[in-house]
Design an enzyme around this catalytic site. Structure first.
Site, PDB file in Angstrom:
ATOM      1  N   GLU A 293       0.817  -1.211   0.000  1.00 33.70           N
ATOM      2  CA  GLU A 293       0.000   0.000   0.000  1.00 33.70           C
ATOM      3  C   GLU A 293       0.858   1.272   0.000  1.00 33.70           C
ATOM      4  OE1 GLU A 293      -2.704  -0.666   3.325  1.00 33.70           O
ATOM      5  OE2 GLU A 293      -4.003  -1.873   2.028  1.00 33.70           O
ATOM      6  N   ARG A 326       5.276  -8.061   8.563  1.00 30.73           N
ATOM      7  CA  ARG A 326       3.887  -8.335   8.155  1.00 30.73           C
ATOM      8  C   ARG A 326       3.809  -9.009   6.784  1.00 30.73           C
ATOM      9  NH1 ARG A 326       0.309  -3.990   7.876  1.00 30.73           N
ATOM     10  NH2 ARG A 326      -1.404  -4.923   9.028  1.00 30.73           N
ATOM     11  N   LYS A 367      -2.286 -11.620   8.559  1.00 29.95           N
ATOM     12  CA  LYS A 367      -3.718 -11.399   8.814  1.00 29.95           C
ATOM     13  C   LYS A 367      -4.452 -12.728   8.688  1.00 29.95           C
ATOM     14  CE  LYS A 367      -3.915  -6.587   7.410  1.00 29.95           C
ATOM     15  NZ  LYS A 367      -4.674  -5.474   6.827  1.00 29.95           N
ATOM     16  N   ASP A 372      -8.462  -8.854   3.764  1.00 29.51           N
ATOM     17  CA  ASP A 372      -8.298  -7.734   4.694  1.00 29.51           C
ATOM     18  C   ASP A 372      -9.481  -7.640   5.661  1.00 29.51           C
ATOM     19  OD1 ASP A 372      -7.229  -5.505   5.851  1.00 29.51           O
ATOM     20  OD2 ASP A 372      -7.809  -4.117   4.258  1.00 29.51           O
ATOM     21  N   GLU A 394      -2.662 -12.121  12.823  1.00 27.27           N
ATOM     22  CA  GLU A 394      -3.084 -10.748  13.105  1.00 27.27           C
ATOM     23  C   GLU A 394      -4.609 -10.673  13.011  1.00 27.27           C
ATOM     24  OE1 GLU A 394      -0.973  -7.477  11.054  1.00 27.27           O
ATOM     25  OE2 GLU A 394      -2.913  -6.486  10.829  1.00 27.27           O
ATOM     26  N   GLU A 400     -13.045  -2.131  11.681  1.00 30.52           N
ATOM     27  CA  GLU A 400     -12.916  -1.416  10.407  1.00 30.52           C
ATOM     28  C   GLU A 400     -13.987  -1.818   9.395  1.00 30.52           C
ATOM     29  OE1 GLU A 400      -9.113  -1.943   8.547  1.00 30.52           O
ATOM     30  OE2 GLU A 400      -9.726  -0.886   6.731  1.00 30.52           O
ATOM     31  N   GLU A 518     -23.134 -10.300   9.341  1.00 26.28           N
ATOM     32  CA  GLU A 518     -22.806 -10.960   8.072  1.00 26.28           C
ATOM     33  C   GLU A 518     -24.047 -11.052   7.192  1.00 26.28           C
ATOM     34  OE1 GLU A 518     -21.833 -15.153   8.417  1.00 26.28           O
ATOM     35  OE2 GLU A 518     -20.424 -14.995   6.743  1.00 26.28           O
ATOM     36  N   TRP A 549      -7.639  -2.648  -6.557  1.00 26.52           N
ATOM     37  CA  TRP A 549      -7.486  -3.102  -5.177  1.00 26.52           C
ATOM     38  C   TRP A 549      -7.766  -4.587  -4.989  1.00 26.52           C
ATOM     39  CZ3 TRP A 549      -5.208  -0.254  -1.440  1.00 26.52           C
ATOM     40  CH2 TRP A 549      -5.040   1.102  -1.701  1.00 26.52           C
TER      41      TRP A 549
HETATM   42  C1  GCU Z   1      -6.123  -2.117   5.652  1.00 22.16           C
HETATM   43  C2  GCU Z   1      -6.513  -0.807   6.255  1.00 22.16           C
HETATM   44  C3  GCU Z   1      -5.374   0.171   6.243  1.00 22.16           C
HETATM   45  C4  GCU Z   1      -4.166  -0.472   6.900  1.00 22.16           C
HETATM   46  C5  GCU Z   1      -3.849  -1.785   6.225  1.00 22.16           C
HETATM   47  C6  GCU Z   1      -2.756  -2.555   6.923  1.00 22.16           C
HETATM   48  O1  GCU Z   1      -5.928  -1.987   4.291  1.00 22.16           O
HETATM   49  O2  GCU Z   1      -7.599  -0.288   5.567  1.00 22.16           O
HETATM   50  O3  GCU Z   1      -5.769   1.314   6.921  1.00 22.16           O
HETATM   51  O4  GCU Z   1      -3.071   0.372   6.822  1.00 22.16           O
HETATM   52  O5  GCU Z   1      -4.973  -2.603   6.239  1.00 22.16           O
HETATM   53  O6  GCU Z   1      -3.107  -3.471   7.660  1.00 22.16           O
HETATM   54  O7  GCU Z   1      -1.590  -2.285   6.734  1.00 22.16           O
END
Ligand code: GCU
Length: 839
Positions: A293, A326, A367, A372, A394, A400, A518, A549
């Site tokens: 990202e 990560r 994760k 996500d 994670e 969110e 859900e 994305w």
């Molecule tokens: C998601 C989240 C971001 C965060 C990213 C991450 O995409 O929306 O805000 O930075 O996860 O876990 O790095």
């Protein structure tokens, strides 16, 4: 007079004083005299063997907790060491080597009149104290002796995504408790309080800054601030950790490169790490987000994540620090035309070849799902691929994608579902929980990380019910086998007391909430269906498609779902070990809950439950919204037993959630109705005889506007008022009987518009558009984030009655209205599922 005062004093402990939620589950509420009786013989002196800050903290906590719950004083013996007074004592003791207790564990035993809390180490003592206090608070007997209770894994951390400017990425409960204006806050008292909450659930590490790390994080003046945070956390046995940006050698160290294989870069990291340890001797280590990202990473120099992680790990090693690297590395510029492209593949594709190439103090932080934190995802196949690498899972406590602490969603059942998933690595039982515990592949490190994002809101997470997620996370990190029912039951007792009706009701509401959410958002593994390129809160179905994305679900006129099969799709399923892959690959065995994550199917495809996919989408949305409509009435029944402050806060949020669940239901159903062209067998979708569209009413000052996305307003349109003096809508009722009138309107944060509803000129309700909405970033549009509802008490209507709705705009809030809905009072009607009561 004296008699009155006495009477008042006697009544006082029984009255329900307002509670602001700051204490979380550590309220230590006074037990009734009868309940306290069971603990009457407990020693009143607390003697503590160790002299560390943690030991003293544990002793003070025990004294405070017992005094508060039992109503008579417990005191810490003035001198450290064994109880010399020979009075019965709580003896907080450190185990000797002969006791052979696992690290951080504790056990209880009676020795004569003493009650011993034996810790393997100081943390063990502290955890034992908190557990003992929990037993008392939940009215359980103190056992004579227990075997050691030990944590499942050594890493039990929380990440905060706080920025140095005081904002929090994906935080929904106010500003940072750590930072403000580019530096660490002067007043860190909430940090210590947070440390206490975390210690009580066994958390031993806290990363305080955003994974999207500020480039100044490692500047000397910032390190001085972090040192103060570490000092606040230390008495609670919590080690500070920092997120860092891999380009720091260049940005902070002014080197020409941050290439991890460059000796100057390695030397810079080594020097920086040593400096950190001179300030923070128990520093826990680094969390790294790289090549993800937009964050810089080793790919810039054609280096691997292992090379990047190792250059950090080597200098940390001698100090006992670790690197959590990560696994969230993916390309967010994927080509959506390419049917083989698949974001879910990225974790495995980027890391599996690196297994065995990491230093022993590097841990991969993955994760739980491959995308996500959606409302439901399968477990990431990467976990099964890294058999020579320590791993943490994670999880995300901050909601969110699950209602941002304006919706109640208890996530422990979801996490357990993931942790219990058996990946069948090497054709044997390897459930996710055992992999991250280090048991499946015999790894020395491993464990749990969760993103919490508590803020300055007094009650930490905004929704009083959301604290169950923080609590439950800690419980699972200690023991992932603990049933969700047991976890929520303990939390409810600690948070709201032991009254059976209270406990039964809250436990049930929480346990149902994930499935409900859900159902009214994204069922069948399709993804949450929120606005994924925006704030991730309300419905934004189409936003996932046609962009880089990669959260696609590939809906077209014929069908829906990502084909991730090996046979015809992206091949993602082939990343799982063969036995699990076989289950997902076949439509016969793929569970309905993950169907659209794994397969592309026609809308008319029949699920194992017998419904077609399209009908299931419609039904589940009606079921979910109807279930949420029951929350407020069930909560109302608890009014006599809950303190007024928390009672009102939860009630308000439940009303709001019920209204917003209808926004979700209608937006998703309309979207799928439009794209599939297949009507709802039960004639509910896009058929609302109870509704009166705002744009069809007689307007005075209001003007009709188109809403985007179109499905987030009934009929795609709403009305807005631009006259400072206000606007109104009116129409003839056209029906007779008792109705609740639901007004669907939009609440924009920059202004508090005001509404008045009148029947034949007489006001029947008035309210202000001041819901405490997320998102943290301001949404100034009419859409699925801002749509909300107000429902009146029942009113008697006669044909020909005039209904008038007046709106008074305020600031940037144009008092916008979507529709009115007439819900027969007393019986459930089509829209009803909605019936919320008057706020
Ligand atoms: C998601 C989240 C971001 C965060 C990213 C991450 O995409 O929306 O805000 O930075 O996860 O876990 O790095």
């Amino acid at each position: 007079m004296r008699r009155v005062l006495l009477l008042l004093a006697m009544l006082l402990p029984l009255s329900l004083a307002a509670e602001d939620g700051h204490a979380g589950w550590l309220r230590y509420a006074r037990l009734s005299a009868q309940d306290a009786q069971a603990y009457a013989s407990l020693p009143q002196i607390i003697s503590v063997e160790g002299s560390s800050q943690v030991d003293r903290c544990a002793a003070q906590e025990l004294a405070h907790g017992l005094s508060s719950m039992l109503g008579h004083p417990f005191a810490v013996a003035p001198t450290a060491g064994r109880n010399t007074a020979h009075a019965p004592a709580f003896d907080l003791r450190l185990a000797s080597r002969n006791d052979a207790m696992p690290p951080e564990s504790y056990r209880f035993k009676r020795e004569g009149n003493d009650y011993v809390i034996l810790g393997a180490d100081t943390r063990g003592v502290l955890y034992g104290v908190f557990h003992l206090l929990e037993l008392v608070a939940t009215l359980q007997p103190l056992p004579k002796s227990t075997t050691a209770s030990a944590p499942a894994a050594p890493i039990r951390w929380v990440n905060q995504w706080d920025n140095l400017d005081g904002s929090i990425e994906r935080g929904y409960a106010g500003r940072s408790i750590f930072f403000d204006g580019g530096k660490v806050r002067d007043d860190l008292s909430r940090v210590s309080d947070y440390g206490r909450l975390l210690a009580s659930i066994g958390i031993n590490g806290l990363t305080v800054n955003n994974v999207n790390a500020d480039l100044r994080t490692l500047e000397p003046e910032e390190l001085a601030g972090f040192t103060r945070i570490a000092d606040e956390l230390r008495p609670w046995g919590i080690r500070l950790s920092l997120s860092i940006d891999l380009s720091s050698p260049e940005v902070v160290g002014h080197l020409k490169t941050f290439d991890p294989l460059d000796p100057a870069v390695a030397a810079w990291w080594s020097k920086t790490v040593d400096e950190i340890y001179t300030r923070i001797p128990d520093f826990a280590g680094f969390v790294v987000k790289a090549d993800s990202e937009g964050r810089p990473g080793p790919s810039h120099y054609d280096r691997t994540p292992a090379e990047a992680a190792n250059v950090l790990a080597r200098p940390l090693q001698k100090h006992g620090g670790i690197v959590l690297y990560r696994g969230f590395v993916y390309n967010h510029h994927l080509d959506w035309h390419d049917l083989k492209a698949d974001r879910a593949r990225a974790g495995y594709d980027n890391f599996h070849a690196l297994d065995g190439k990491f230093e022993p103090n590097v841990v991969l932080q993955i994760k739980h799902g491959p995308i996500d934190f959606q409302v439901r995802e399968p477990v990431s196949p990467l976990f099964a691929a890294m058999r020579h690498t320590s791993q943490t899972v994670e999880l995300e406590i901050t909601q969110e994608y699950t209602g941002q602490q304006r919706h109640m969603v208890f996530l422990v059942p979801m996490w357990k579902w993931a942790l219990d998933t058996d990946l069948r690595a090497e054709n044997r039982s390897t459930p996710l929980k055992e992999i991250v515990e280090g048991r499946s592949f015999h790894q020395p490190l491993g464990g749990f990380v969760a993103v919490a994002n508590v803020g300055m809101d007094t009650n930490w997470l905004h929704h009083p019910m959301a604290m169950a997620n923080l609590y439950g996370y800690g419980r699972l990190a200690w023991n992932p086998d603990e049933p969700a029912e047991k976890i929520i039951d303990t939390w409810t007792r600690l948070t709201f007391g032991n009254k059976p009706e209270v406990v039964r009701t809250i436990d049930a509401l929480q346990l149902e909430s994930w499935r409900d959410y859900e159902n009214y958002t994204g069922p069948l593994g399709i993804g949450t269906l929120t606005d994924i390129i925006g704030v991730h809160y309300g419905p934004g179905v189409g936003s996932a498609e046609n962009n880089g994305w990669g959260q696609w679900f590939r809906a077209d006129r014929q069908g829906v779902g990502m084909d991730r099969t090996v046979a015809t799709g992206t091949g993602y399923i082939g990343q799982y070990p063969p036995q699990l892959a076989a289950i997902y690959e076949s439509l016969k065995t793929c569970p309905d809950d993950l169907l659209l994550f794994m397969h592309h199917v026609p809308y008319t495809y029949r699920l194992h439950n017998g419904d077609t996919v399209i009908q299931h989408i419609y039904n589940s949305h009606y079921e979910g919204a109807a279930a949420v409509a029951t929350y407020a009435p069930r909560w109302l029944a608890l009014k006599p037993d809950i303190d007024p402050e928390r009672f009102e806060k939860v009630l308000e949020l439940f009303h709001y959630q019920a209204g917003h669940a209808i926004v979700w239901r209608d937006a998703v159903n309309t979207w799928f109705h439009t794209i599939s062209g297949i009507p709802d067998e039960l004639h509910r979708v896009d058929n609302f005889p109870d509704r009166m569209e705002a744009e069809s009413m007689q307007a005075d000052g209001y003007r009709t506007v188109a809403v985007t996305p179109i499905e987030t307003a009934s009929g795609g349109h709403a009305v807005e008022c631009e006259q400072g003096s206000g606007c109104s809508l009116s129409a003839k009722a056209g029906r007779s009987g008792e109705y609740r009138i639901a007004v669907q309107y939009f609440d924009l944060r920059e202004g508090n518009a005001h509404f008045t509803l009148l029947v034949n000129g007489a006001p029947i309700a008035a309210w202000t558009a001041d819901d405490t909405l997320p998102p943290a970033s301001n949404d100034l549009k009419l859409d699925g984030h801002t749509s909300t509802r107000y429902t009146t008490m029942p009113v008697l209507l006669h044909p020909g009655d005039t209904i008038t709705l007046r709106g008074m705009p305020d600031g940037k809030d144009p008092a916008a209205i979507d529709y009115l809905s007439f819900l027969p009072a007393g019986k459930q009607a089509t829209d009803t599922a909605s019936a919320t009561t008057m706020r």
